[in-house]
Enzyme design. Sequence first.
Site, PDB file in Angstrom:
ATOM      1  N   ASP A   1       0.842  -1.191   0.000  1.00  0.00           N
ATOM      2  CA  ASP A   1       0.000   0.000   0.000  1.00  0.00           C
ATOM      3  C   ASP A   1       0.883   1.249   0.000  1.00  0.00           C
ATOM      4  O   ASP A   1       2.040   1.209   0.430  1.00  0.00           O
ATOM      5  CB  ASP A   1      -0.886   0.025   1.243  1.00  0.00           C
ATOM      6  CG  ASP A   1      -1.936  -1.067   1.238  1.00  0.00           C
ATOM      7  OD1 ASP A   1      -2.265  -1.575   0.144  1.00  0.00           O
ATOM      8  OD2 ASP A   1      -2.427  -1.414   2.331  1.00  0.00           O
ATOM      9  N   LYS A   2       0.325   2.350  -0.439  1.00  0.00           N
ATOM     10  CA  LYS A   2       1.082   3.601  -0.537  1.00  0.00           C
ATOM     11  C   LYS A   2       1.777   3.950   0.785  1.00  0.00           C
ATOM     12  O   LYS A   2       2.949   4.320   0.807  1.00  0.00           O
ATOM     13  CB  LYS A   2       0.150   4.744  -0.956  1.00  0.00           C
ATOM     14  CG  LYS A   2       0.825   6.120  -0.984  1.00  0.00           C
ATOM     15  CD  LYS A   2      -0.114   7.187  -1.523  1.00  0.00           C
ATOM     16  CE  LYS A   2      -1.222   7.519  -0.561  1.00  0.00           C
ATOM     17  NZ  LYS A   2      -0.716   8.315   0.613  1.00  0.00           N
TER      18      LYS A   2
END
Length: 285
Positions: free
Chosen positions: A130-131
């Site tokens: 995930d970012k």
Amino acid sequence: MSELVFIVESDEEPVTVQEYLREKCGVSRRLLQKLKNRDGGLTCNGGFIRTVDTVSNGDIIVLNSEENNEIEPNSSLSAEIVFENESIVIFDKPSGMPVHPSVRHRDDTLGNLFAYLYPELTFRPVNRLDKDTSGLCIIAKNPHSANILQGQCQKTYFAAVHGNISGEGTIDAPIAREQESIIVRCVRKDGQRAVTHYKSIRANEKYTLLEVNLETGRTHQIRVHFAHINHPLAGDDLYGGLRYDISRQALHCGKMTFFTPESSERITVCSELPKDITDLFEQEN
């Protein structure tokens, strides 16, 4: 152009190119189909060869795969390279950097950095973070390596969760998509089976640091599972975590073990916990 070289080692003669590359080398059927329809895509000892032709011990098979990287390069980005050889590169991705370009992130991703560093290669991430999750991200430099590495990388995560969890345990709870969201996941009976193993490493009055290993790989699995047992990740406001002490979910991919595609050598790569997570256990409570 990405070139893969295989020296035939076979006591069984004759053996077809397809049999040898598929069964002995792990080359995917899709890649073979792509190469056999391209001039110079598949050669043996310097000459053209078909997948149905036979090869012998000592023959040199070369696969030439044209690469096409359509991601815009960005030279202003940075992420430490912690391991690299002819077939893969492993980045220590910082929090806040997406892996893939998207509508909202066109030029600030790991893909954009990779395109700058390796303009001749296609971006092929083997694992995705995930970012706001930091840590190790492995990129294959060719389709064969991507195929070999899929599913065989063992990853260890470190998560700081709210509250106190002692010892070790397993969360076995199915995960599904929230019906009105394309992003949020939840535990639901009709979801896909998801299994998370954890072990407590350190704790204080607010948080517990866990070592986490996944038996399955569902979207947001770690975040959903710990929220499900009422210990959401610190900073993970999507799943009930608070951002008083950290501005993103406290999740880090800190260890990765795999076998190299070219030599089957066992490699372990580690990444230290970032400061924003270690600070959770060094502050006064």
